[in-house]
Design an enzyme around this catalytic site. Structure first.
Site, mmCIF file in Angstrom:
data_model
loop_
_atom_site.group_PDB
_atom_site.id
_atom_site.type_symbol
_atom_site.label_atom_id
_atom_site.label_comp_id
_atom_site.label_asym_id
_atom_site.label_seq_id
_atom_site.Cartn_x
_atom_site.Cartn_y
_atom_site.Cartn_z
ATOM 1 N N HIS A 106 8.428 -0.591 16.263
ATOM 2 C CA HIS A 106 9.096 0.714 16.231
ATOM 3 C C HIS A 106 9.723 0.988 17.582
ATOM 4 O O HIS A 106 9.117 0.751 18.630
ATOM 5 C CB HIS A 106 8.111 1.834 15.906
ATOM 6 C CG HIS A 106 8.755 3.190 15.916
ATOM 7 N ND1 HIS A 106 9.503 3.671 14.866
ATOM 8 C CD2 HIS A 106 8.802 4.157 16.873
ATOM 9 C CE1 HIS A 106 9.972 4.859 15.163
ATOM 10 N NE2 HIS A 106 9.563 5.181 16.381
ATOM 11 N N ASP A 117 4.607 14.581 7.083
ATOM 12 C CA ASP A 117 5.438 14.326 8.266
ATOM 13 C C ASP A 117 6.887 14.697 7.992
ATOM 14 O O ASP A 117 7.557 15.283 8.846
ATOM 15 C CB ASP A 117 5.353 12.862 8.685
ATOM 16 C CG ASP A 117 6.414 12.525 9.728
ATOM 17 O OD1 ASP A 117 6.345 13.088 10.827
ATOM 18 O OD2 ASP A 117 7.312 11.735 9.418
ATOM 19 N N ARG A 166 10.069 21.134 12.725
ATOM 20 C CA ARG A 166 10.150 20.980 14.189
ATOM 21 C C ARG A 166 11.599 20.972 14.654
ATOM 22 O O ARG A 166 11.927 21.507 15.720
ATOM 23 C CB ARG A 166 9.457 19.688 14.620
ATOM 24 C CG ARG A 166 7.933 19.752 14.568
ATOM 25 C CD ARG A 166 7.315 18.368 14.681
ATOM 26 N NE ARG A 166 7.770 17.684 15.867
ATOM 27 C CZ ARG A 166 7.945 16.362 15.947
ATOM 28 N NH1 ARG A 166 7.724 15.600 14.904
ATOM 29 N NH2 ARG A 166 8.350 15.832 17.083
ATOM 30 N N SER A 192 4.004 11.837 14.319
ATOM 31 C CA SER A 192 5.081 11.580 13.360
ATOM 32 C C SER A 192 5.335 10.082 13.235
ATOM 33 O O SER A 192 5.420 9.535 12.123
ATOM 34 C CB SER A 192 6.356 12.301 13.807
ATOM 35 O OG SER A 192 7.440 11.995 12.963
ATOM 36 N N LYS A 252 3.765 7.421 9.784
ATOM 37 C CA LYS A 252 4.655 6.597 8.938
ATOM 38 C C LYS A 252 4.330 5.113 9.087
ATOM 39 O O LYS A 252 4.323 4.360 8.103
ATOM 40 C CB LYS A 252 6.113 6.848 9.301
ATOM 41 C CG LYS A 252 6.636 8.219 8.908
ATOM 42 C CD LYS A 252 8.129 8.312 9.027
ATOM 43 C CE LYS A 252 8.629 8.363 10.454
ATOM 44 N NZ LYS A 252 8.359 9.648 11.116
#
Length: 449
Positions: free
Chosen positions: A87, A166, A173, A188, A192
């Site tokens: 990520h 999320d 947010r 968050s 995921k």
């Protein structure tokens, strides 16, 4: 205490006053919100209290766990191998997922990758993939498993079943000015990633003008939080801090970045992008138990590009997602933007700095990005840099090349590109691409090997 019986005001007050919430209290709040038992205005108050007073490591882990279990957590244990994903916290020209996923898969490590779309100045992996004609990212979880088992990798978008809490919290947010919170960002991301069914995770945490974390110290804190959460959930997690003071590679824009990814998989990628790619891929190969060290993993990553197996895997995965492999094998056949305009330097000098954020916004204005989640993107739009930091440019030489179907934006975007570049009479210091490694043992300086 049941969801029906919780007193949200008391929990909001508790966090407002800087006190710690228990795992159960956070779970009850998230569950109530997901089930529409808690209105937006109360969840907004909780988010703002958390933003202002922070969440400690235990609270961040509890938030992650609550969002993770708000939907399906995939069990991929029946698929052989150690499942590893990567990520990135986002940047300009960051097409690394498109290069490293087929590299890692071709080395025998399964890569279950659920990605996101671009918003603001940063590009999104899904938008890049969808610039390939026919490529489908919205797939069922059943098809997700099928492709992963068949190809050793899958490239998909978040479904309604994956961490739905999320998805709702992020939207809230975004409109309540509570995005830039390290524990909220970490929760968050990790909810995921953990829902994908991974066994291990590699993180590319960016800092600099083109990153969400402008300051290196903030990026370190985010990396430490992400690694801490991963390790708490029993997933071996390694993060690297990488520089985003200039765009990564030379191409910015969806298809333009796919084309540069193809170059990378064929051994012709830009040095800065490939240095980070091979490090991240090598670490994934190591965590996937296909190399005894990260260094051995890097060598295997380089070998998969050299022998053509990584590019072969890329063609195969595009086909599995119903994409047109013709444009992958012959990218010059892809339709170009109607307008391709050079940006000319008005003076000579060394390129001292590039404002990656401003350049990302230029790409957006040309049509490659979106201001709101529902905006369309133009797959052919973006720009190609001809020079990077440290290069010398002559007066009247081309700095960059704009690609757009929005002719009216060309003059303004040319001006913005020129303003985003600072020239100097002397050669600047070389940008260090990779600054630190963060793992369960702490923060370490990264030494280029």
């Amino acid at each position: 205490m049941s969801v029906k019986d919780i007193n949200p005001v008391s929990l909001i007050r508790k966090k407002r006053d800087g006190l710690e919430l228990t795992d159960g209290e956070i779970q009850d709040l998230i569950k109530a919100y997901t089930e529409d038992r808690l209105p937006d205005y109360q969840m907004s108050a909780f988010l703002m209290a958390s933003f202002l007073n922070g969440l400690n490591d235990e609270e961040a882990a509890a938030l992650t766990r609550s969002m993770l279990h708000s939907g399906i957590v995939l069990d991929l244990s029946d698929i052989p191998g150690v499942k590893v994903d990567k990520h990135s916290t986002g940047g300009v020209g960051d097409k690394l997922s498109l290069i490293l996923a087929p590299i890692v898969a071709s080395c025998g490590v399964p890569v279950p990758m659920i990605s996101g779309r671009g918003l603001g100045h940063t590009g999104g992996t899904l938008d890049k993939l969808e610039s390939i004609p026919g490529f489908t990212v919205d797939i069922t979880l059943e098809r997700y498993r099928e492709i992963l088992e068949q190809e050793q990798m899958v490239l998909a978008g978040q479904t309604e079943e994956i961490a739905p809490a999320d998805k709702r919290l992020y939207a809230l947010r975004d409109v309540t000015a509570t995005v830039e919170s390290i524990p909220l960002i970490a929760g968050s991301i990790m909810s995921k990633k953990l829902a994908e069914g991974i066994d291990a995770l590699v993180l590319d945490v960016k800092f600099g003008s083109g990153a969400f974390m402008k300051k290196k110290e903030d990026a370190i804190r985010l990396a430490e939080t992400l690694v801490g959460i991963g390790e708490q959930f029993g997933k071996e997690t390694i993060a690297y801090l990488t520089n985003m003071e200039q765009p990564l590679g030379y191409a910015v824009g969806n298809w333009l970045e796919v084309k540069e990814s193809i170059d990378g998989l064929q051994g012709n990628g830009p040095d800065d992008a490939m240095e980070i790619t091979h490090l991240l891929a090598g670490t994934m190969i190591y965590l996937g138990k296909k190399a005894s060290t990260v260094e051995e993993g890097i060598e295997k990553s380089r070998a998969s590009v050299k022998d053509g197996s990584a590019f072969k895997k890329w063609v195969s995965i595009v086909k599995a997602h119903d994409g047109d492999t013709g444009v992958i094998e012959n990218p010059e056949t892809y339709p170009k933007a109607d307008h391709i305009e050079p940006v000319i330097s008005s003076k000579s000098g060394y390129i001292k700095e590039m404002d990656a954020f401003a350049m990302g916004m230029v790409s957006l204005e040309l049509g490659a990005g979106r201001r709101a989640k529902d905006d369309d993107v133009d797959p052919a739009a973006g720009f190609l840099l001809h020079k990077k930091v440290g290069d010398y440019i002559e007066e009247n030489e081309t700095l960059a090349e704009l690609h757009t179907n929005k002719k009216s934006m060309i003059p303004e975007c040319k001006d913005e590109m020129i303003r985003a570049i600072t020239l100097s009479e002397t050669s600047p210091e070389k940008i260090t691409q990779i600054a630190n490694r963060v793992d369960k043992d702490g923060v370490h300086d990264y030494i280029t090997r």
